[in-house]
Motif scaffolding. Structure first.
Motif, PDB file in Angstrom:
ATOM      1  N   ILE A  14      29.514 -27.550  22.609  1.00  0.00           N
ATOM      2  CA  ILE A  14      30.659 -26.700  22.265  1.00  0.00           C
ATOM      3  C   ILE A  14      30.576 -26.244  20.822  1.00  0.00           C
ATOM      4  O   ILE A  14      30.840 -25.077  20.504  1.00  0.00           O
ATOM      5  CB  ILE A  14      31.982 -27.471  22.544  1.00  0.00           C
ATOM      6  N   ARG A  15      30.210 -27.190  19.944  1.00  0.00           N
ATOM      7  CA  ARG A  15      30.086 -26.798  18.538  1.00  0.00           C
ATOM      8  C   ARG A  15      28.981 -25.769  18.339  1.00  0.00           C
ATOM      9  O   ARG A  15      29.131 -24.815  17.598  1.00  0.00           O
ATOM     10  CB  ARG A  15      29.801 -28.070  17.699  1.00  0.00           C
ATOM     11  N   ARG A  16      27.870 -25.981  19.044  1.00  0.00           N
ATOM     12  CA  ARG A  16      26.762 -25.029  18.921  1.00  0.00           C
ATOM     13  C   ARG A  16      27.178 -23.654  19.457  1.00  0.00           C
ATOM     14  O   ARG A  16      26.871 -22.607  18.867  1.00  0.00           O
ATOM     15  CB  ARG A  16      25.540 -25.533  19.698  1.00  0.00           C
ATOM     16  N   LEU A  17      27.905 -23.643  20.582  1.00  0.00           N
ATOM     17  CA  LEU A  17      28.381 -22.381  21.134  1.00  0.00           C
ATOM     18  C   LEU A  17      29.343 -21.692  20.173  1.00  0.00           C
ATOM     19  O   LEU A  17      29.298 -20.464  19.982  1.00  0.00           O
ATOM     20  CB  LEU A  17      29.063 -22.629  22.482  1.00  0.00           C
ATOM     21  N   ALA A  18      30.200 -22.449  19.530  1.00  0.00           N
ATOM     22  CA  ALA A  18      31.133 -21.871  18.555  1.00  0.00           C
ATOM     23  C   ALA A  18      30.389 -21.303  17.362  1.00  0.00           C
ATOM     24  O   ALA A  18      30.724 -20.225  16.836  1.00  0.00           O
ATOM     25  CB  ALA A  18      32.146 -22.945  18.120  1.00  0.00           C
ATOM     26  N   GLU A  19      29.361 -22.055  16.911  1.00  0.00           N
ATOM     27  CA  GLU A  19      28.575 -21.564  15.783  1.00  0.00           C
ATOM     28  C   GLU A  19      27.860 -20.258  16.151  1.00  0.00           C
ATOM     29  O   GLU A  19      27.829 -19.303  15.363  1.00  0.00           O
ATOM     30  CB  GLU A  19      27.559 -22.627  15.370  1.00  0.00           C
ATOM     31  N   LEU A  20      27.278 -20.229  17.345  1.00  0.00           N
ATOM     32  CA  LEU A  20      26.586 -19.008  17.763  1.00  0.00           C
ATOM     33  C   LEU A  20      27.557 -17.839  17.903  1.00  0.00           C
ATOM     34  O   LEU A  20      27.266 -16.711  17.535  1.00  0.00           O
ATOM     35  CB  LEU A  20      25.858 -19.258  19.099  1.00  0.00           C
ATOM     36  N   THR A  21      28.773 -18.163  18.456  1.00  0.00           N
ATOM     37  CA  THR A  21      29.771 -17.091  18.602  1.00  0.00           C
ATOM     38  C   THR A  21      30.198 -16.555  17.239  1.00  0.00           C
ATOM     39  O   THR A  21      30.337 -15.343  17.028  1.00  0.00           O
ATOM     40  CB  THR A  21      30.981 -17.621  19.370  1.00  0.00           C
ATOM     41  N   ALA A  22      30.380 -17.474  16.290  1.00  0.00           N
ATOM     42  CA  ALA A  22      30.769 -17.051  14.935  1.00  0.00           C
ATOM     43  C   ALA A  22      29.653 -16.244  14.282  1.00  0.00           C
ATOM     44  O   ALA A  22      29.901 -15.237  13.601  1.00  0.00           O
ATOM     45  CB  ALA A  22      31.126 -18.275  14.093  1.00  0.00           C
ATOM     46  N   ARG A  23      28.392 -16.681  14.476  1.00  0.00           N
ATOM     47  CA  ARG A  23      27.263 -15.949  13.889  1.00  0.00           C
ATOM     48  C   ARG A  23      27.156 -14.551  14.490  1.00  0.00           C
ATOM     49  O   ARG A  23      26.944 -13.571  13.771  1.00  0.00           O
ATOM     50  CB  ARG A  23      25.985 -16.734  14.130  1.00  0.00           C
ATOM     51  N   VAL A  24      27.324 -14.468  15.823  1.00  0.00           N
ATOM     52  CA  VAL A  24      27.259 -13.158  16.479  1.00  0.00           C
ATOM     53  C   VAL A  24      28.390 -12.265  15.994  1.00  0.00           C
ATOM     54  O   VAL A  24      28.225 -11.071  15.737  1.00  0.00           O
ATOM     55  CB  VAL A  24      27.304 -13.323  18.010  1.00  0.00           C
ATOM     56  N   SER A  25      29.581 -12.865  15.860  1.00  0.00           N
ATOM     57  CA  SER A  25      30.724 -12.081  15.369  1.00  0.00           C
ATOM     58  C   SER A  25      30.475 -11.583  13.950  1.00  0.00           C
ATOM     59  O   SER A  25      30.792 -10.422  13.605  1.00  0.00           O
ATOM     60  CB  SER A  25      31.988 -12.934  15.420  1.00  0.00           C
TER      61      SER A  25
END
Length: 223
Positions: A14-25
């Motif tokens: 979940i943390r990795r997915l959040a980090e990737l989502t934030a990076r993509v954003s």
């Protein structure tokens, strides 16, 4: 069968997915910002190019007006020069064209040429060397008037009635106008020499014509 995933592994995902989502954003936001900057820069470049084109068109229009003005002034000054020199168009040729590698405002140069032509083209007085010609104009005019008077008088002598009375009077008037007849050729002489017929040559012509008229009248009426 699927093995159960531990809570720690799930949380890490979940943390990795959040980090990737934030990076993509962040990358998406950066891409939008870059695109907006590029569009704004392109709009500024188009506006600057349009302004440059407008200024260039205005400069071309002003330059064309200046060329037309200079061409008209050159043609006028060339005609003035031809009149001053008394030369035909074929002998003098066409007005000169634009010179190469010449910079600067042509208006002061044209103004200087105009002033020079005005100074050199100002009519002066007739010189004293033409006094014999002026005297000849006066004498010739008096002789012409005297001969016309003789012809008119002879015509009256051969007529009857009112003409026999009026023509001799007319002949006398014509004869008395003899001193002024010479002013016409004197004026032509002054024009050919680009001079003004001032009072001095006019008096000389009239005096010589008057003397000739009086002499002719004296010879006529003492016969």
């Amino acid at each position: 069968m699927n093995e159960p995933v531990s809570s720690e592994t799930y949380s890490a995902q979940i943390r990795r997915l959040a980090e990737l989502t934030a990076r993509v954003s962040a990358q998406r936001s950066e891409a939008h910002t870059w695109y907006a900057q590029q569009v704004s820069a392109a709009d500024r470049a188009v506006a600057e190019a349009a302004e440059a084109v407008r200024r260039a068109e205005a400069e071309v229009t002003a330059a064309q007006r200046m060329v037309d003005r200079v061409d008209g002034e050159v043609t006028y000054l060339w005609a003035q020069l031809r009149d001053r020199l008394g030369m035909s168009v074929r002998r003098l040729g066409d007005p000169p064209g634009p010179a190469r590698d010449v910079a600067g405002d042509p208006v002061p140069l044209l103004r200087g040429v105009r002033e020079l032509l005005e100074r050199t083209g100002t009519p002066g007085e007739l010189p004293g060397s033409v006094n014999p010609l002026l005297i000849a104009c006066g004498v010739g005019g008096a002789l012409v008037a005297y001969l016309l008077g003789i012809g008119t008088r002879a015509l009256g002598a051969g007529s009857g009635g009112d003409l026999a009375v009026g023509l001799p009077v007319l002949a006398l008037v014509i004869t008395l106008l003899g001193p002024l007849v010479g002013l016409a050729p004197a004026r032509l002489l002054a024009d050919r020499r680009h001079a003004v017929l001032t009072p001095r040559p006019m008096i000389l012509v009239a005096a010589s014509g008057l003397a000739t008229t009086l002499l002719l009248l004296a010879v006529t009426y003492t016969r």
